[in-house]
Scaffold this motif. Structure first.
Motif, PDB file in Angstrom:
ATOM      1  N   THR A  96      19.709  15.953  29.974  1.00 14.40           N
ATOM      2  CA  THR A  96      19.866  16.572  31.293  1.00 14.40           C
ATOM      3  C   THR A  96      18.652  17.409  31.694  1.00 14.40           C
ATOM      4  OG1 THR A  96      20.938  18.554  30.374  1.00 14.40           O
ATOM      5  CG2 THR A  96      22.366  16.698  30.960  1.00 14.40           C
ATOM      6  N   PRO A 153      24.128   9.865  41.677  1.00 11.76           N
ATOM      7  CA  PRO A 153      24.498   9.433  40.314  1.00 11.76           C
ATOM      8  C   PRO A 153      25.890   9.882  39.882  1.00 11.76           C
ATOM      9  CG  PRO A 153      22.250  10.237  40.332  1.00 11.76           C
ATOM     10  CD  PRO A 153      22.826  10.556  41.687  1.00 11.76           C
ATOM     11  N   THR A 159      27.662   2.628  35.748  1.00 11.70           N
ATOM     12  CA  THR A 159      27.380   3.204  34.432  1.00 11.70           C
ATOM     13  C   THR A 159      28.300   4.387  34.198  1.00 11.70           C
ATOM     14  OG1 THR A 159      25.072   2.577  34.703  1.00 11.70           O
ATOM     15  CG2 THR A 159      25.561   4.149  32.962  1.00 11.70           C
ATOM     16  N   GLN A 163      25.164   8.856  35.766  1.00 13.63           N
ATOM     17  CA  GLN A 163      23.898   8.187  35.485  1.00 13.63           C
ATOM     18  C   GLN A 163      23.704   7.000  36.423  1.00 13.63           C
ATOM     19  OE1 GLN A 163      23.233   7.340  31.235  1.00 13.63           O
ATOM     20  NE2 GLN A 163      25.083   8.494  30.798  1.00 13.63           N
ATOM     21  N   SER A 309      12.022   6.457  30.825  1.00 11.10           N
ATOM     22  CA  SER A 309      13.298   5.999  30.274  1.00 11.10           C
ATOM     23  C   SER A 309      13.207   4.595  29.696  1.00 11.10           C
ATOM     24  CB  SER A 309      14.385   6.051  31.354  1.00 11.10           C
ATOM     25  OG  SER A 309      14.107   5.116  32.390  1.00 11.10           O
ATOM     26  N   PRO A 315      20.528   8.701  26.787  1.00  7.38           N
ATOM     27  CA  PRO A 315      20.920   8.674  28.194  1.00  7.38           C
ATOM     28  C   PRO A 315      19.986   9.519  29.069  1.00  7.38           C
ATOM     29  CG  PRO A 315      22.295  10.215  26.990  1.00  7.38           C
ATOM     30  CD  PRO A 315      21.419   9.551  25.976  1.00  7.38           C
ATOM     31  N   VAL A 317      20.721  11.682  32.267  1.00 11.65           N
ATOM     32  CA  VAL A 317      21.751  12.218  33.155  1.00 11.65           C
ATOM     33  C   VAL A 317      21.072  12.894  34.348  1.00 11.65           C
ATOM     34  CG1 VAL A 317      23.666  13.842  33.367  1.00 11.65           C
ATOM     35  CG2 VAL A 317      23.337  12.560  31.240  1.00 11.65           C
TER      36      VAL A 317
END
Length: 366
Positions: A96, A153, A159, A163, A309, A315, A317
């Motif tokens: 995050t 998101p 997802t 996300q 990414s 992940p 976020v």
């Protein structure tokens, strides 16, 4: 004191960035004792002041809104590099980080810097005067970028969790770059007059009538020293972050507070430059800095983390929680009502600062 020492004292903004960078090299990636933490903090503050000085030299040379753009993009580019570096160091732990940093930047700039500058100018000159066309365009761009990148998101279903999937993240990155590029073109070429300071009578102010502009050589030297100073500011903030993390943990505060503190440190150069402009009754310059920084933070960070990414595990976020979405919506609504008249009293400054205070309180006590 000898003449030589006096000359050195007058030129502290020249050698402080280099010393701060050397200190960064000496302390990067190391566990430092408490005494050295204090030394790092002193050089961090000095590097901030040096960055502000060199940004003002450049702004005086190239004029508005180019000067504000240089500082905003320089700070944000280095901030983005720091975010990607931290994400690479711990993808799961920092899932995050990009979201928290970008949202903190938006709240600090759109409420903190804007609020302080409106308050400073209106208290000194009764009202703050600025161009509603340019400021409104900037605020609309910030609102769109923030919604596309940080709000949507939380509502997508492809997802699990807040996300984006690959296609959605690619769209957000391309849209962020495209909107930011279009805004820069509007600000610097097509409608540059919308982003210039105004007199009390509403006339556009071209240039700075307080002093002759620096030479091209002086501006180039300041540009190089600005880059060095900003690298030192962001790097030393990272060096200080373990101490900040320990302090936050000892106080029983959420880990997200660390991101807020670091964002405050990184945005110090722009904050000081904006307040100085507000004291000179150049509110439009202050707003260019504030909203330009918020826009650059989103427009550069989202594409950067989208690319990162691909190479990082874990992940990413981006979606805000409901509390932060409410604060973002309130910020944009109040910002719109502030911008439309083109004039502000101390009340508007106080309202923006109260929203920032609410964000800080909820960050510490969610």
């Amino acid at each position: 004191m000898s003449d030589r020492l006096r000359r050195i004292a007058r030129q502290w903004t020249t050698f402080i960035p280099a010393l701060a960078l050397l200190l960064l090299v000496a302390t990067w990636g190391r566990s430092i004792p408490a005494v050295l933490v204090g030394v790092v903090a002193v050089f961090l503050a000095a590097a901030v002041l040096a960055a502000v000085h060199h940004a003002e030299v450049i702004a005086h040379r190239v004029g508005e809104p180019f000067g504000s753009l240089v500082l905003a993009v320089a700070v944000t580019a280095i901030e983005v590099a720091l975010i990607v570096t931290l994400m690479a160091g711990g993808p799961e732990k920092n899932a995050t980080l990009a979201r928290d940093t970008v949202f903190a930047a938006v709240m600090i700039t759109c409420n903190g810097i804007v609020g302080v500058c409106l308050l400073v100018t209106s208290l000194r000159h009764r009202i703050a005067v600025y161009n509603s066309e340019g400021t409104g365009a900037a605020l609309a761009t910030v609102a769109t970028l923030a919604t596309l990148s940080l709000v949507l998101p939380s509502f997508t279903t492809s997802t699990p969790g807040p996300q984006f999937n690959t296609t959605q993240l690619t769209f957000a990155a391309v849209a962020s770059v495209g909107l930011y590029a279009l805004f820069v073109l509007t600000q610097t070429v097509r409608h540059r007059d919308y982003f210039l300071p105004l007199t009390r009578a509403g006339e556009v102010i071209e240039g700075d009538d307080h002093a002759d502009p620096p030479t091209a050589r002086q501006a180039l030297v300041s540009l190089g020293l600005l880059g060095v100073a900003l690298v030192a500011v962001v790097g030393l903030a990272k060096v200080e972050s373990p101490t900040i993390e320990k302090g936050v943990a000892a106080a029983g505060l959420p880990s997200s507070v660390v991101g807020v503190v670091i964002a405050l440190l990184v945005l110090l150069p722009e904050t000081i430059a904006a307040v100085r402009a507000a004291r000179r009754d150049r509110v439009q310059t202050s707003l260019n800095l504030a909203l330009g920084s918020a826009m650059a933070s989103i427009g550069l960070t989202i594409p950067a983390v989208a690319i990162a990414s691909v190479f990082l595990s874990g992940p990413l976020v981006l979606g805000l929680d409901p509390t932060h979405m409410v604060l973002l919506a309130l910020t944009m609504i109040v910002g719109t009502l502030t911008v439309v008249p083109g004039r502000s009293t101390p009340l508007q400054g106080g309202v923006h600062l109260s929203i920032l205070a609410a964000y800080l309180v909820l960050a510490a006590n969610p």
